[in-house]
Scaffold this motif. Sequence first.
Motif, mmCIF file in Angstrom:
data_model
loop_
_atom_site.group_PDB
_atom_site.id
_atom_site.type_symbol
_atom_site.label_atom_id
_atom_site.label_comp_id
_atom_site.label_asym_id
_atom_site.label_seq_id
_atom_site.Cartn_x
_atom_site.Cartn_y
_atom_site.Cartn_z
ATOM 1 N N ASP A 189 -62.657 4.226 -11.338
ATOM 2 C CA ASP A 189 -63.415 4.325 -9.982
ATOM 3 C C ASP A 189 -63.207 4.065 -8.542
ATOM 4 O O ASP A 189 -63.728 4.701 -7.802
ATOM 5 C CB ASP A 189 -64.994 3.058 -10.703
ATOM 6 N N ARG A 233 -62.166 7.345 -7.227
ATOM 7 C CA ARG A 233 -63.295 8.496 -6.963
ATOM 8 C C ARG A 233 -63.982 7.837 -5.319
ATOM 9 O O ARG A 233 -64.408 8.463 -5.082
ATOM 10 C CB ARG A 233 -63.868 7.924 -8.013
ATOM 11 N N LYS A 277 -62.108 9.019 -2.922
ATOM 12 C CA LYS A 277 -62.445 10.549 -2.738
ATOM 13 C C LYS A 277 -63.793 10.743 -2.192
ATOM 14 O O LYS A 277 -63.954 11.411 -1.591
ATOM 15 C CB LYS A 277 -61.790 10.984 -4.252
ATOM 16 N N SER A 278 -64.615 10.053 -3.294
ATOM 17 C CA SER A 278 -65.262 10.407 -2.254
ATOM 18 C C SER A 278 -66.149 10.357 -0.670
ATOM 19 O O SER A 278 -67.187 11.029 -0.013
ATOM 20 C CB SER A 278 -67.084 9.957 -3.112
ATOM 21 N N ASN A 320 -67.375 17.083 -3.269
ATOM 22 C CA ASN A 320 -66.210 16.985 -4.783
ATOM 23 C C ASN A 320 -66.126 18.237 -4.308
ATOM 24 O O ASN A 320 -65.837 19.027 -5.348
ATOM 25 C CB ASN A 320 -66.983 16.948 -5.829
#
Length: 457
Positions: free
Chosen positions: A436, A439, A442-443, A449
């Motif tokens: 998580d 993730r 990345k965001s 995305n």
Amino acid sequence: MDIKNISDLLRNSIGSSKIKTSEEFLLSYSYDATGIKKNPDIVAFPENESDISNILKIASKFKIPVTPRGGGVGYSGGSVPVQGGIVMAFSKMNRILKFDEKNLLIEAEPGVITGRIIDICESRGLFYPPDPASLKNSTIGGNVSENAGGPRCFKYGVTSDYVMAVEGFLMNGEKVKFGSYSIKDVSGYDIKKLIVGSEGTLIVISKIVLKVIPKPESRILIRVEFNSLKAGADFIMKIIRFNLSPSVLEFIDKTSLDAVNKYLRTENERDTKSIVILELDGSSGDVNNKLKSLKRLALESGVNDIKIADNTAEMEELWSIRRNLSPAISNLKPKKINEDIAVPIGKVSDTIEYISGLADEYDMCIVMFGHLGDGNIHTNIMIDPADKRELENSKIILDKIFKYVVSVKGTISGEHGIGLSKKEYLGYQYSKTEIDIFRKIKSVFDPDNLLNPGKIF
Ligand SMILES: Cc1cc2nc3c(=O)[nH]c(=O)nc-3n(C[C@H](O)[C@H](O)[C@H](O)COP(=O)(O)OP(=O)(O)OC[C@H]3O[C@@H](n4cnc5c(N)ncnc54)[C@H](O)[C@@H]3O)c2cc1C
């Protein structure tokens, strides 16, 4: 908006010669060395930073995925556009922008072929050590994005050890740069290190600043043969313990050797079961001293044969087994499941034995070779996909291997990255909370995305 309109917008923005949508282009940019395929809708060839930014702004506005691509010789499906959209190919951004010999720095565009950087350094008495075996086809942008390693990385480190700074673009088209031209730099978070190895999921890299080092005065290559697998693996441990710091430390098992002999139509005259290839470099005196110690350690380990080369022709000859490995093992079975696990160096020998045991237990062909000095064991499960037994067994074996490497505190990927091919196994190494965090990171870079979606996790 449909793809036809998007490609028209792109053509108007950066020029029609840089945008391709014909079937042959879509097919040519649909796969990498894993053989996983998915056609993009558009292939874009930026020639400069403003092209990159303009492509990304249009893609971002219309929510079109973008997959950056270098040489397309990745081994984890990283440059495969799994969700279609735009492949951004860097073959036209292949300039070395500056060779700064005073500061030992190179500024390069991402599409420069790795081997060109190595050759240019060599011609100026300098040295860029990271040398993935794919160096004739891979790009520096692909190497940075995968944090590529290679035979010389045991002594000299991996790509990230040579990246001083990166410049690039967020998915929204905004320019960013991280790192500096200074050896020391602790200002702010080390985002440069995060980008190296991020598999094209955080930014599109447009410029890389690399550190180079002086070329060692002398180099010799040595090939040592043993008549057991364990003797070869143990010899490697002795070399490490004795601090001989070879610049190359490669291991080849008997299955690989048999495959190369068959491929080259040569014989395994001495019934060799494992081979270690080493390179020693440094001052001539230092190399000679290390060679004496190496010979002694080889004798202690029960060496079968030892060959030494100090000129290019002889080195080529000694290196031929290693260089012919990839095509040779591809001849063994129609499909190669190529993994690049890495384990703590003290666990190398046990891991090799564990995997050979699995090969025997399941009656499967598993070929192992690699950069064992840094614990990186290239493990190739060779199968015929039409053979149900082999297909099923390969899945069971893969699962066992990944569980084993994590249990000995290793990693499921030492240098090829997770991409598509290993993403279902990332959870063996990281908890849900940890994934998580990936993730969320990345965001921050790419909230919608859209940049290389579907990779890593
Ligand atoms: C025969 C063979 C031998 C190999 N030997 C080695 C080895 O010894 N060591 C090793 O580490 N690897 C090795 N590899 C794997 C591979 O070559 C490396 O991962 C290499 O770094 C891939 O480079 P590429 O230019 O082909 O990148 P690609 O495959 O095109 O892309 C790789 C990743 O980089 C991203 N990317 C590319 N350019 C950019 C950019 N400008 N901005 C942002 N992201 C970008 C892509 O999206 C993708 O995720 C080998 C592969 C083969 C086929």
